[in-house]
Design an enzyme around this catalytic site. Structure first.
Site, mmCIF file in Angstrom:
data_model
loop_
_atom_site.group_PDB
_atom_site.id
_atom_site.type_symbol
_atom_site.label_atom_id
_atom_site.label_comp_id
_atom_site.label_asym_id
_atom_site.label_seq_id
_atom_site.Cartn_x
_atom_site.Cartn_y
_atom_site.Cartn_z
ATOM 1 N N HIS A 32 0.695 -1.387 0.058
ATOM 2 C CA HIS A 32 -0.043 -0.033 -0.173
ATOM 3 C C HIS A 32 0.851 1.303 0.099
ATOM 4 O O HIS A 32 1.308 1.616 1.040
ATOM 5 C CB HIS A 32 -0.999 0.092 1.386
ATOM 6 C CG HIS A 32 -2.067 1.105 1.135
ATOM 7 N ND1 HIS A 32 -3.271 0.519 1.621
ATOM 8 C CD2 HIS A 32 -2.419 2.129 0.475
ATOM 9 C CE1 HIS A 32 -4.130 1.657 1.298
ATOM 10 N NE2 HIS A 32 -3.413 2.529 0.686
ATOM 11 N N HIS A 48 1.415 5.140 -2.082
ATOM 12 C CA HIS A 48 1.075 6.343 -3.071
ATOM 13 C C HIS A 48 2.211 7.059 -3.507
ATOM 14 O O HIS A 48 2.782 7.608 -2.716
ATOM 15 C CB HIS A 48 0.002 7.327 -2.458
ATOM 16 C CG HIS A 48 -1.171 6.718 -1.888
ATOM 17 N ND1 HIS A 48 -2.614 6.653 -2.652
ATOM 18 C CD2 HIS A 48 -1.376 5.920 -0.730
ATOM 19 C CE1 HIS A 48 -3.386 5.985 -1.900
ATOM 20 N NE2 HIS A 48 -2.756 5.708 -0.831
ATOM 21 N N HIS A 65 -5.792 -1.453 5.667
ATOM 22 C CA HIS A 65 -5.522 -0.575 6.791
ATOM 23 C C HIS A 65 -6.680 -0.620 7.833
ATOM 24 O O HIS A 65 -7.173 0.304 7.985
ATOM 25 C CB HIS A 65 -5.126 0.985 6.384
ATOM 26 C CG HIS A 65 -5.845 1.687 5.172
ATOM 27 N ND1 HIS A 65 -7.321 1.639 5.378
ATOM 28 C CD2 HIS A 65 -5.651 2.262 4.404
ATOM 29 C CE1 HIS A 65 -7.884 2.384 4.310
ATOM 30 N NE2 HIS A 65 -6.756 2.758 3.660
ATOM 31 N N ASN A 85 -6.108 8.694 7.188
ATOM 32 C CA ASN A 85 -7.420 7.981 7.209
ATOM 33 C C ASN A 85 -7.308 6.403 6.826
ATOM 34 O O ASN A 85 -6.542 6.249 5.742
ATOM 35 C CB ASN A 85 -8.127 8.618 6.045
ATOM 36 C CG ASN A 85 -9.769 8.301 5.769
ATOM 37 O OD1 ASN A 85 -10.068 7.531 6.749
ATOM 38 N ND2 ASN A 85 -10.458 8.568 4.876
ATOM 39 N N ASP A 112 0.890 2.342 3.726
ATOM 40 C CA ASP A 112 -0.074 3.505 3.376
ATOM 41 C C ASP A 112 0.791 4.644 3.015
ATOM 42 O O ASP A 112 0.268 5.730 3.623
ATOM 43 C CB ASP A 112 -0.978 3.691 4.249
ATOM 44 C CG ASP A 112 -2.455 4.560 3.349
ATOM 45 O OD1 ASP A 112 -2.152 4.696 2.335
ATOM 46 O OD2 ASP A 112 -3.389 4.747 4.245
#
Lengths: 424, 181, 307
Positions: free
Chosen positions: A61, A63, A233, A279, A306
């Protein structure tokens, strides 16, 4: 290209291996692993004395922000951050600009990743067109182009029937669906966990149920469609219990937890610390304990960071207005080793959750040092003291709640495809 | 303990204040109102008022003035002064006013007091009564009524002690605290 | 004597001594507002920037009057005229404000925590004039002064705070401050407007306002915002008024010497009936007067604060 790693303590949960072995790799493939310390001529020797030799870490995970938000991160800086953190394979989410909802974007990311060449960067395709949650994205085309999973991560799929169809359609192409579980009508406007801290700070809270209601919906849809669901998550005690129960019933459900949800509570948001705004939000001590328990009983398949880079400007507009997300690839190992040093989990368990666990959850090749596996290897010293210094990150962003933490654990070498791609 | 010298006993203070009262009457100012400057000017003003009443059988009105909001040295003092209540229970317009304070030194307190008074109205006149004038003026201000005039060194402190604030009535001359050993 | 804090961001930071000093100074400054020349020169030459990034008339005016009575130059920066809408980040704004060398920044913002953020970024004292749903410390201080003047004490009093606790910065500041000063504080309102975790402050919660009114020495009514109806916190103003409003009927059960506070502006006939707002128990206008005194005291005390 021949490489031999000597003198290290090899821990490979995929073969239940723990001891002094020499690892040999040729042409990017693990060729053998044995106790004989003799290295035949022609091998480049990497002395891992005092260090742990593990399969390369896998982060399900991240970005990477390219295309579209290159001021936060791009594939080069993201790949550098990954290998500096010991990750040899990372999945990158689709919320770029343009969104990775069609094969051309998927191909572009794969092409850029190949040019950079440091780590294996595997794109996750969008579930819906433009992450709008209305129509399915071109899942088949993206899978053919190299997408390994589909997800609207960052944007929950509010529409139940669309999620059902996504699971069914993804089944035809053999890729799992990753859910970002959040009911927007319940999280509505919230910015941190709803509870004591949100009330004391006077900010709108996000209740646990916003996440749990969606986890439950998606588990039931996985049951209905009999297709692979991966819950991203997980942050709450009840949420992880739902996954535990689903697994008990042999449903095709996997899940991940993040280092920050394991290590931090909503109290990290006190003083309006926007670097702790993420989040799902950081929850309570009780939730942390439940997640750690779930690491040990096998409910959790993977630890994923994340990694979500944001610029300084996007984080210095107040807790309410700042973006959600924090970066994690370069801090994950020392942060997670704290759990090992506190004897809450074993080192072997940790390595499993960073290697074999995520590989199996997403049906990836790596995560193992078995003969014939890709020569993706992470060598680290679990006891070396480090102080987290965001100014020394390879990532373009600095949004970490772990700044200045004094921890133990340092990546010494990261080897991807038989090549040393990072050395400290 | 710093070296200290007794300048006035209670009896000497009373005598001086009585003499001031007599001079006020002599000047024909028995109708004047008194305004004590906080903190120690206030009990002194009441003391003077009692002595005036002894002579005239009429107690003059007494007001209380806190000059801290009129100070010119807010940025220079280490500790911020506490604001006390100002209470002027009569009209200042066209009144004859005698300002009362304990020690006249640089004259800056009186400057502030004059500014404050004038914010309350336009007095007919303002006179000044002090128990001790110790010299070292920094502004062109003089007192009409003075209990005791003495020469001091600049670093000495004249300490007027009053029953209401300090538990006893006396006036001391002290070496500056910085010379304490 | 000076305050133990450089900024007034949250009543949490104030010690009991600080509160005593603020109230004493405020009470001794009240007299200035009653003079014909309502001005003293103490803050002559000081610049006080009133940065109201959210509409406000009362609080801004109160601060402006307080500054002017102390001879400070009060300059208004409202959100319309500022660059916040032009994409300037808050930190940029802070640096720009600081470049004008203000002596105090008074900040109101719709987002909780912005005064904290600015206080970290600028070199001068910052006063929180209300941030989001977080705090409104000067309101709590003026409420404290209002209660103290009438009741002569805080410790042991029972204070009922009624209404939309969830969205009220006034409620949070008052809960913390009144508890700190030894009062017993109870909350009452619809459960949809009582925030999770409020019990950490040691306040009993009631959903029926008639349960708290009989024993209350002070009733503090909160303003109900009309837009909460659209957001389904309650079904209608009419129903809200019936169950959670203060009116003649509910007041029948109140103590004879109860006093009523409201931070204003009052929605007459919604949270409070007009005859109660204007009645003998109401201290609503005293609150406004005391607000100026409290803000004068704070400006004075902070201007003298050492770095």
């Amino acid at each position: 290209m021949k490489l031999a790693i000597t003198n290290g303590r090899v821990i490979d949960p995929s073969q239940n291996l723990d001891g002094d072995y020499t690892t040999f790799a040729e042409n990017g493939i693990v060729t053998s692993i044995h106790r004989n310390k003799k290295v035949p001529p022609g091998f480049e020797i990497l002395d891992a004395k005092g260090a742990i030799v593990s399969p390369g870490f896998i982060d399900l995970h991240t970005h990477l922000r390219e295309p579209g938000f290159e001021y936060r991160e791009d594939i080069v800086s993201g790949a550098k951050a990954a290998v500096a953190g010991g990750f040899t394979t990372i999945l990158c989410m689709a919320n770029t600009k343009p969104v990775n909802d069609n094969a051309s974007v998927t191909e572009m990311i794969i092409k850029r990743a190949k040019e950079v060449g440091l780590a294996r960067i595997l794109p996750v395709g969008a579930l819906s067109k433009g992450l709008q949650g209305k129509e399915l994205a071109e899942i088949g085309e993206m899978v053919k182009a190299g997408a390994v999973a589909i997800s609207d991560d960052g944007m929950p799929v509010m529409h139940g029937k669309l999620m059902r169809h996504a699971l069914e359609y993804a089944k035809s192409f053999g890729v799992p669906v990753i859910t970002h579980a959040e009911d927007l009508t319940l999280s509505d406007g919230g910015c941190i966990h709803e509870g004591k801290v949100s009330t004391a700070l006077g900010v709108a809270g996000i209740p646990e149920v916003a996440e749990e209601a969606m986890i439950q919906r998606d588990i039931l849809l996985s049951k209905l469609t009999r297709h692979r669901l991966h819950v991203a998550h997980v942050s709450t005690e009840t949420g992880i219990e739902m996954v535990r129960q689903a697994k008990k019933k042999k449903l095709p459900v996997t899940c991940e937890v993040t280092p920050h949800h394991l290590m931090l509570t909503d109290e990290a948001c006190l003083e309006y610390n926007t670097h702790a705004k993420v989040n799902p939000p950081l929850r309570t001590r009780q939730d942390c304990a439940a997640l750690i328990e779930a690491l040990n009983d096998g409910t959790v398949d993977a630890i994923a960071t994340d990694h979500a880079p944001h610029s300084e400007d996007e984080k210095s507009v107040g807790l309410g207005c700042s973006n959600f997300g924090l970066i994690g690839m370069e801090t994950a190992l020392p942060v997670l080793l704290k759990l090992v040093h506190q004897k809450k989990i074993t080192l072997k368990k940790l390595i499993q959750l960073l290697t074999m666990g995520p590989a199996r959850a997403m049906n990836l090749k790596g995560g193992s040092l078995k003969k014939g596996s890709p020569a993706d290897i992470t060598i680290f010293d679990p006891n070396r003291p480090v102080t987290i210094d965001p100014n020394r990150f390879f990532s373009k962003s600095r949004n970490t709640p772990f700044a200045h933490w004094r921890l133990k654990g340092k990546v010494l070498y990261t080897i991807c495809n038989g090549k040393v791609v990072f050395s400290s | 303990m710093a070296e200290q010298k007794l300048l006035m006993t209670e009896a000497q203070m009373d005598k001086a204040i009585h003499a001031m009262a007599e001079k006020v009457i002599e000047d024909g100012l028995s109708e004047a109102v008194l305004v004590g400057i906080k903190t120690r000017g206030v009990p002194l003003a009441h003391w003077l008022a009692r002595r005036l009443a002894q002579i005239t059988r009429k107690t003059p009105k007494v007001g209380e003035l806190d000059i801290n909001l009129y100070r010119d040295d807010l940025s220079e003092v280490a500790e911020q002064p506490i604001i006390h209540k100002t209470d002027i229970p009569f009209s200042v317009d066209n009144s004859g006013i005698i300002l009362v304070d304990d020690v006249l030194y640089t004259g800056r307190t009186i400057r502030a007091a004059l500014d404050a008074l004038i914010d309350f109205g336009r007095p007919k006149f303002v006179r000044l009564a002090v128990l001790v004038d110790r010299g070292w003026r920094e502004l062109p201000i003089q007192a009409e009524y003075v209990g005791l005039t003495i020469k001091t060194k600049i670093d000495e402190v004249v300490k007027v002690m009053l029953e209401e604030c300090d538990g006893k009535n006396e006036v001391l001359l002290k070496e500056h605290f910085s010379k304490r050993t | 004597m000076s305050l133990s804090v450089r900024h007034i961001l949250s009543v949490n930071d104030l010690t009991k001594k600080d509160c005593a000093l603020i109230l004493k100074t405020a009470q001794n400054m009240e007299e200035i507002s009653e003079r014909s020349v309502k001005k003293v020169p103490i803050l002559r030459g000081k610049t006080i920037l009133l940065c109201f990034f959210e509409p406000s008339t009362r609080t801004r005016t109160s601060f402006e009057i307080a500054a002017k009575r102390l001879s400070a130059d009060a300059v208004n920066i409202s959100s319309v005229g500022s660059s916040l809408s032009k994409g300037e980040t808050l930190l940029d704004t802070a640096k720009n404000l600081e470049a004008m060398n203000p002596d105090i920044l008074v900040v109101r913002h719709a987002q909780s925590g912005i005064p904290h953020l600015l206080a970290q970024a600028v070199d001068c004292p910052v006063i929180n004039a209300g941030d989001g749903m977080h705090e409104h410390p000067t309101q709590a201080l003026l409420d404290l002064m209002t209660i103290l003047k009438v009741k002569k004490r805080i410790a042991g009093l029972h204070i009922a705070i009624i209404g939309d606790i969830l969205h009220s910065r006034v409620a949070l500041s008052n809960i913390i401050l009144l508890k700190k000063m030894g009062a017993k504080v109870s909350l009452a309102g619809p459960a949809s407007m009582i925030p999770l975790g409020i019990e950490q402050f040691g306040v009993p919660i009631f959903y029926d306002i008639r349960k708290v009114i009989p024993s209350a020495d002070v009733i503090m009514m909160l303003r109900i915002q009309r837009e909460r109806e659209a957001d389904s916190f309650f079904p209608s103003l009419r129903e809200y008024s019936r169950f959670f409003g203060l009116n003649k009927e509910t007041m029948k059960h109140a103590k004879k010497d109860v006093v009523i506070l409201h931070p204003g502006p009052v929605n007459r006939g919604v949270e409070i009936a007009p005859e109660i707002a204007d009645g003998e128990h109401s201290l609503i206008l005293d609150q406004v007067t005391n607000g100026v005194a409290v803000r004068m005291a704070l400006l004075y005390l902070l201007c003298g604060a050492k770095k």
